[in-house]
Design a protein around this motif. Structure first.
Motif, PDB file in Angstrom:
ATOM      1  N   ARG A 131      -6.177   0.698  -7.043  1.00  0.00           N
ATOM      2  CA  ARG A 131      -6.592   1.895  -6.313  1.00  0.00           C
ATOM      3  C   ARG A 131      -7.942   1.613  -5.661  1.00  0.00           C
ATOM      4  O   ARG A 131      -8.899   1.226  -6.333  1.00  0.00           O
ATOM      5  CB  ARG A 131      -6.700   3.101  -7.245  1.00  0.00           C
ATOM      6  N   THR A 132      -7.992   1.806  -4.386  1.00  0.00           N
ATOM      7  CA  THR A 132      -9.249   1.695  -3.664  1.00  0.00           C
ATOM      8  C   THR A 132      -9.579   3.027  -3.023  1.00  0.00           C
ATOM      9  O   THR A 132      -8.685   3.863  -2.809  1.00  0.00           O
ATOM     10  CB  THR A 132      -9.181   0.588  -2.592  1.00  0.00           C
ATOM     11  N   TYR A 133     -10.814   3.224  -2.732  1.00  0.00           N
ATOM     12  CA  TYR A 133     -11.287   4.533  -2.293  1.00  0.00           C
ATOM     13  C   TYR A 133     -12.136   4.364  -1.025  1.00  0.00           C
ATOM     14  O   TYR A 133     -12.838   3.374  -0.850  1.00  0.00           O
ATOM     15  CB  TYR A 133     -12.134   5.185  -3.388  1.00  0.00           C
ATOM     16  N   ARG A 134     -12.053   5.324  -0.169  1.00  0.00           N
ATOM     17  CA  ARG A 134     -12.872   5.328   1.039  1.00  0.00           C
ATOM     18  C   ARG A 134     -13.384   6.742   1.287  1.00  0.00           C
ATOM     19  O   ARG A 134     -12.779   7.724   0.846  1.00  0.00           O
ATOM     20  CB  ARG A 134     -12.071   4.854   2.252  1.00  0.00           C
ATOM     21  N   PRO A 194       0.838  -1.212   0.000  1.00  0.00           N
ATOM     22  CA  PRO A 194       0.000   0.000   0.000  1.00  0.00           C
ATOM     23  C   PRO A 194       0.865   1.251   0.000  1.00  0.00           C
ATOM     24  O   PRO A 194       1.917   1.298   0.642  1.00  0.00           O
ATOM     25  CB  PRO A 194      -0.810  -0.128   1.299  1.00  0.00           C
ATOM     26  N   GLY A 195       0.421   2.265  -0.740  1.00  0.00           N
ATOM     27  CA  GLY A 195       1.168   3.508  -0.839  1.00  0.00           C
ATOM     28  C   GLY A 195       0.619   4.577   0.080  1.00  0.00           C
ATOM     29  O   GLY A 195      -0.093   4.301   1.049  1.00  0.00           O
ATOM     30  N   GLN A 196       0.956   5.805  -0.249  1.00  0.00           N
ATOM     31  CA  GLN A 196       0.535   6.951   0.549  1.00  0.00           C
ATOM     32  C   GLN A 196      -0.907   7.309   0.206  1.00  0.00           C
ATOM     33  O   GLN A 196      -1.290   7.376  -0.958  1.00  0.00           O
ATOM     34  CB  GLN A 196       1.445   8.158   0.276  1.00  0.00           C
ATOM     35  N   ILE A 231     -15.312  -0.510  -4.143  1.00  0.00           N
ATOM     36  CA  ILE A 231     -14.756  -0.057  -5.419  1.00  0.00           C
ATOM     37  C   ILE A 231     -13.245  -0.213  -5.397  1.00  0.00           C
ATOM     38  O   ILE A 231     -12.558   0.373  -4.551  1.00  0.00           O
ATOM     39  CB  ILE A 231     -15.139   1.405  -5.701  1.00  0.00           C
ATOM     40  N   VAL A 232     -12.719  -1.019  -6.343  1.00  0.00           N
ATOM     41  CA  VAL A 232     -11.277  -1.183  -6.529  1.00  0.00           C
ATOM     42  C   VAL A 232     -11.027  -1.157  -8.035  1.00  0.00           C
ATOM     43  O   VAL A 232     -11.691  -1.871  -8.794  1.00  0.00           O
ATOM     44  CB  VAL A 232     -10.758  -2.500  -5.922  1.00  0.00           C
ATOM     45  N   THR A 233     -10.086  -0.340  -8.466  1.00  0.00           N
ATOM     46  CA  THR A 233      -9.748  -0.250  -9.891  1.00  0.00           C
ATOM     47  C   THR A 233      -8.282  -0.596 -10.093  1.00  0.00           C
ATOM     48  O   THR A 233      -7.450  -0.378  -9.204  1.00  0.00           O
ATOM     49  CB  THR A 233     -10.026   1.165 -10.426  1.00  0.00           C
ATOM     50  N   ALA A 260     -10.890   9.618   0.053  1.00  0.00           N
ATOM     51  CA  ALA A 260      -9.440   9.371   0.095  1.00  0.00           C
ATOM     52  C   ALA A 260      -9.126   8.208  -0.846  1.00  0.00           C
ATOM     53  O   ALA A 260      -9.920   7.269  -1.000  1.00  0.00           O
ATOM     54  CB  ALA A 260      -8.992   9.034   1.515  1.00  0.00           C
ATOM     55  N   GLU A 261      -7.980   8.282  -1.474  1.00  0.00           N
ATOM     56  CA  GLU A 261      -7.560   7.287  -2.463  1.00  0.00           C
ATOM     57  C   GLU A 261      -6.298   6.588  -1.958  1.00  0.00           C
ATOM     58  O   GLU A 261      -5.336   7.247  -1.565  1.00  0.00           O
ATOM     59  CB  GLU A 261      -7.312   7.980  -3.798  1.00  0.00           C
ATOM     60  N   LEU A 262      -6.327   5.256  -1.983  1.00  0.00           N
ATOM     61  CA  LEU A 262      -5.181   4.469  -1.523  1.00  0.00           C
ATOM     62  C   LEU A 262      -4.641   3.637  -2.683  1.00  0.00           C
ATOM     63  O   LEU A 262      -5.296   2.706  -3.147  1.00  0.00           O
ATOM     64  CB  LEU A 262      -5.581   3.546  -0.370  1.00  0.00           C
ATOM     65  N   PRO A 263      -3.440   3.945  -3.185  1.00  0.00           N
ATOM     66  CA  PRO A 263      -2.834   3.127  -4.240  1.00  0.00           C
ATOM     67  C   PRO A 263      -2.086   1.928  -3.627  1.00  0.00           C
ATOM     68  O   PRO A 263      -1.459   2.055  -2.564  1.00  0.00           O
ATOM     69  CB  PRO A 263      -1.877   4.094  -4.928  1.00  0.00           C
TER      70      PRO A 263
END
Length: 231
Positions: free
Chosen positions: A205-208, A140-142, A178-180, A150-153
């Motif tokens: 990329r997932t989003y919360r 997981p990234g920043q 949602i995961v892309t 918020a977006e988590l790569p």
């Protein structure tokens, strides 16, 4: 009869002569000393000039204002027609608004909260393991904070067979959250011992959604950045 006509001509000539004599020898420096006829004519001329100036300055401005209002008429008519159409279709527009709000709510439910992120990362990992893939990288990234989410790569690298990698991508797309997948790169010969396997590198990329405290912090930061904000 001839005598009477001659008397009228004499009277008219004398009147014209009397009127003309009043305009002779007028002193422009002493208009108060002028005879009554030059005074009346001068007053009439001044009145005509004043009326002409008033017409030019006052009515010309009013005419320009009238032209400006006339130029606004087409735009106002168009705006009226648009608002009339909205009023006629108000019930349908409200129905569409409710449908859009319902759709947005459904999308928001697909966004995990901060507490759900660990479970989501586990779901992605299990989706790959369930297809027999080997994770060589899962980092997981920043977190990138947007306006409302918020977006988590997540950098991933998996190895496996072609169909298993494709099924894994489908499983990720079908997760409840949602995961892309971005920047996919698939190469052959993942390892020397198993040259038939493929290696896929990608960024998931997932989003919360942001909780209330995070939203308040964003508002505070944006307020501090505005000119004239209290420090």
């Amino acid at each position: 009869m001839a005598t009477r006509s001659k008397a009228v001509n004499v009277d008219l000539n004398s009147m014209f002569e009397n009127a003309a004599s009043q305009f002779r020898g007028l002193n422009p420096n002493e208009p108060g000393q002028w005879p009554i006829l030059p005074k009346l004519m001068t007053w009439l001329a001044v009145a005509l000039v004043m009326i002409g100036l008033g017409w030019f300055f006052l009515l010309s401005d009013a005419h320009d204002a009238l032209d400006a209002e006339r130029n606004k008429e087409p735009a106002l008519k168009q705006d009226y027609r648009a608002k009339l159409g909205e009023a006629v279709n108000l019930a349908e527009l409200r129905k569409q608004k409710l449908q859009v709000e319902e759709y947005v709510n459904q999308l928001e439910k697909q966004l995990p909260g901060k507490a759900d992120m660990d479970a989501l990362l586990s779901d992605i990992n299990q989706a790959g393991l369930g297809r027999g893939l080997q994770f060589e990288l899962f980092r997981p990234g920043q977190v990138v904070v947007r306006d409302y989410y918020a977006e988590l790569p997540i950098a991933i690298r998996v190895t496996g067979r072609y169909h298993d990698i494709g099924a894994f991508a489908g499983d990720v797309a079908n997760l409840s959250r949602i995961v892309t997948l971005h920047d996919l790169s698939i190469t052959a010969g993942a390892t020397k011992d198993q040259p038939n396997l493929l290696a896929m590198e990608a960024t998931a990329r997932t989003y919360r959604y942001l909780d209330q405290s995070e939203l308040e912090q964003i508002r505070k930061d944006s307020t501090k950045g505005k000119p004239g904000a209290k420090k």
